[in-house]
Design an enzyme around this catalytic site. Structure first.
Site, short mmCIF file in Angstrom:
data_model
loop_
_atom_site.label_atom_id
_atom_site.label_comp_id
_atom_site.label_asym_id
_atom_site.label_seq_id
_atom_site.Cartn_x
_atom_site.Cartn_y
_atom_site.Cartn_z
CG HIS A 106 -3.28 3.00 2.02
ND1 HIS A 106 -3.90 2.58 0.75
CD2 HIS A 106 -3.21 1.85 2.95
CE1 HIS A 106 -4.04 1.49 1.13
NE2 HIS A 106 -3.82 0.88 2.19
CG ASN A 124 -6.95 -1.20 1.44
OD1 ASN A 124 -6.21 -0.93 0.66
ND2 ASN A 124 -6.36 -1.60 2.61
CB CYS A 146 -0.91 0.10 1.29
SG CYS A 146 -1.82 -1.49 1.36
O1 UT7 Z 1 -3.84 -1.61 3.44
C1 UT7 Z 1 -3.16 -1.52 4.72
C2 UT7 Z 1 -3.47 -2.87 5.21
N1 UT7 Z 1 -4.66 -2.99 5.89
C3 UT7 Z 1 -5.40 -2.13 6.75
O2 UT7 Z 1 -4.86 -1.03 7.04
C4 UT7 Z 1 -6.23 -2.54 7.83
C5 UT7 Z 1 -6.01 -2.09 9.33
N2 UT7 Z 1 -7.05 -2.74 10.09
C6 UT7 Z 1 -8.33 -2.45 10.14
O3 UT7 Z 1 -8.73 -1.62 9.39
C7 UT7 Z 1 -9.20 -3.13 11.36
O4 UT7 Z 1 -8.36 -4.01 12.13
C8 UT7 Z 1 -10.35 -4.04 10.73
C9 UT7 Z 1 -11.34 -3.09 9.81
C10 UT7 Z 1 -9.48 -4.91 9.58
C11 UT7 Z 1 -10.91 -4.94 11.76
O5 UT7 Z 1 -11.56 -3.87 12.84
P1 UT7 Z 1 -11.35 -4.11 14.19
O6 UT7 Z 1 -12.00 -2.80 14.89
O7 UT7 Z 1 -9.79 -4.06 14.52
O8 UT7 Z 1 -12.20 -5.31 14.58
P2 UT7 Z 1 -11.51 -6.89 14.92
O9 UT7 Z 1 -10.67 -7.41 14.02
O10 UT7 Z 1 -10.94 -6.67 16.43
O11 UT7 Z 1 -12.87 -7.53 15.21
C12 UT7 Z 1 -13.93 -7.18 16.09
C13 UT7 Z 1 -15.11 -8.27 15.81
C14 UT7 Z 1 -14.42 -9.71 16.04
O12 UT7 Z 1 -15.62 -10.63 16.70
P3 UT7 Z 1 -15.61 -10.94 18.30
O13 UT7 Z 1 -14.39 -11.55 18.26
O14 UT7 Z 1 -15.30 -9.48 18.87
O15 UT7 Z 1 -16.82 -11.60 18.27
C15 UT7 Z 1 -14.66 -10.12 14.42
O16 UT7 Z 1 -14.86 -11.65 14.44
O17 UT7 Z 1 -15.43 -8.15 14.48
C16 UT7 Z 1 -15.76 -9.50 13.96
N3 UT7 Z 1 -15.73 -9.33 12.51
C17 UT7 Z 1 -16.64 -9.03 11.72
N4 UT7 Z 1 -18.09 -8.70 11.87
C18 UT7 Z 1 -18.92 -8.76 11.03
C19 UT7 Z 1 -14.44 -9.43 11.79
N5 UT7 Z 1 -14.86 -9.01 10.43
C20 UT7 Z 1 -16.13 -8.50 10.48
C21 UT7 Z 1 -17.15 -8.37 9.42
N6 UT7 Z 1 -18.53 -8.21 9.78
N7 UT7 Z 1 -16.70 -8.48 8.10
#
Ligand code: UT7
Length: 323
Positions: free
Chosen positions: A250, A280, A112
């Protein structure tokens, strides 16, 4: 040393729009979760064009807008992690499609951050007098590497390409830059492992194709490194934030941008965001954003902007540019 000037921006995105509601039919997710956690509403997903084709689409528009004939293009650099092949490079295929038969062409893999690294390299080729112009492209068809059963990643990414032409000219091009990599942390964002495989080895290693990401790790890395990097280019340039028309980050996650703005004590309207429409798109996200800003008249000649990116490698960095 010579001066450089960005002469044009352009973009090319697949026509097919996939909304958050469409993804609800594929995985256990919701529009509410995706939008509130990422700022993404929809993304373009290619149904036919591969990476080189959309890159060539953006490239053609960028060289037309810069009033260059294809055979006048001297350098093509594409930032991509989702090329059509390992060989030839996307840049060489673009060269063939657009007829830039006199150009030197190669790709950069910096995920990225790739467009910023590519622009930095091109700016130096111009400023040192090696070339008089360069086509810099960021383009991805990430949908090839997305596990469409993994809700943690499939809702994030999109396909698209953006391009710019940078020329020898009466501007300053990149005024200051701050570019980094940290290979120690590479495992937090990976795709497509290719193990050693030949008749002389007994390969037992597992291969994998799809993107694996420690979302939280990348989130924390980005919100820590990017504000420091933006501050660094301001410091190196001896300019102030008042001199900067826009910061173009980004387009990974609107919450990341909000935290960056807060840490820098800057208003959100200093930051351009369009991840709601494209998701993204990795190396393509910054040039797509710049192209859209240029179409909307948000940026014009002589404006100073900061582009800033972070991602796989790990890589991150910023460039302060005079348009
Ligand atoms: O391009 C550069 C590389 N990438 C990035 O910049 C990504 C950087 N990271 C992020 O943007 C965020 O960490 C994410 C958007 C990927 C995730 O958001 P988060 O607030 O960090 O969520 P999390 O991974 O901590 O997950 C929270 C909950 C989990 O459930 P439990 O364990 O709390 O029950 C996940 O299983 O959300 C769940 N979850 C979803 N729920 C509904 C994860 N993905 C989804 C989804 N829909 N698509």
């Amino acid at each position: 040393m010579f001066n450089s000037k960005i002469a044009s921006f352009a973009k090319c995105v697949p026509e097919n729009i996939v909304t958050n509601n469409d993804l609800e039919k594929l995985v256990d997710t919701s529009d509410e979760w995706i939008f509130s956690r990422t700022g993404i509403k929809e993304r373009r997903i290619s149904v036919s064009e591969n990476t080189s084709e959309i890159c060539a689409g953006a490239a053609k528009k960028a060289i037309d807008a810069a009033k260059l004939m294809p055979e006048e293009v001297e350098l093509i650099i594409t930032a991509t992690i989702s090329g059509d092949y390992y060989i030839p490079s996307v840049s060489c295929i673009v060269q063939k499609i657009i007829g830039a038969k006199n150009a030197m062409a190669f790709d950069i893999n910096a995920a990225c951050s790739g467009f910023i690294f590519a622009l930095s390299a091109a700016d130096k080729f111009i400023k040192t007098g090696t070339f008089k112009n360069a086509l810099v492209i960021g383009g991805e068809v990430l949908s090839k590497f997305v596990d469409w059963d993994d809700r943690g990643t499939c809702v994030l990414f999109g396909d698209g390409a953006g391009a710019c032409v940078i020329k020898r000219g009466n501007g300053r091009g990149i005024i200051a830059e701050d570019l980094h990599s940290d290979g120690e942390k590479g495992e937090s964002l990976m795709s497509s492992y290719i193990p050693v495989d030949n008749p002389f080895c007994e390969s037992t290693e597992e291969t994998f194709k799809f993107i694996k990401m420690g979302g939280r790790e990348i989130f924390n890395f980005a919100t820590r490194k990017v504000p420091a990097s933006i501050n660094e280019v301001i410091k190196k340039s001896a300019l102030s934030f008042d001199d900067i028309k826009y910061i173009v980050p980004h387009q990974a996650n609107s919450r990341i941008v909000e935290i960056i703005a807060k840490k820098l004590k800057l208003p959100m309207n200093k930051f351009f965001m369009n991840m709601d429409k494209y998701g993204n798109t990795s190396g393509a996200s910054i040039p797509i954003a710049l192209s859209e800003m240029s179409e909307k008249g948000l940026i014009k000649e002589n404006d100073k902007i900061i582009v800033t990116g972070f991602g796989g490698g790990l890589t991150w960095g910023s460039a302060l540019i005079e348009l």
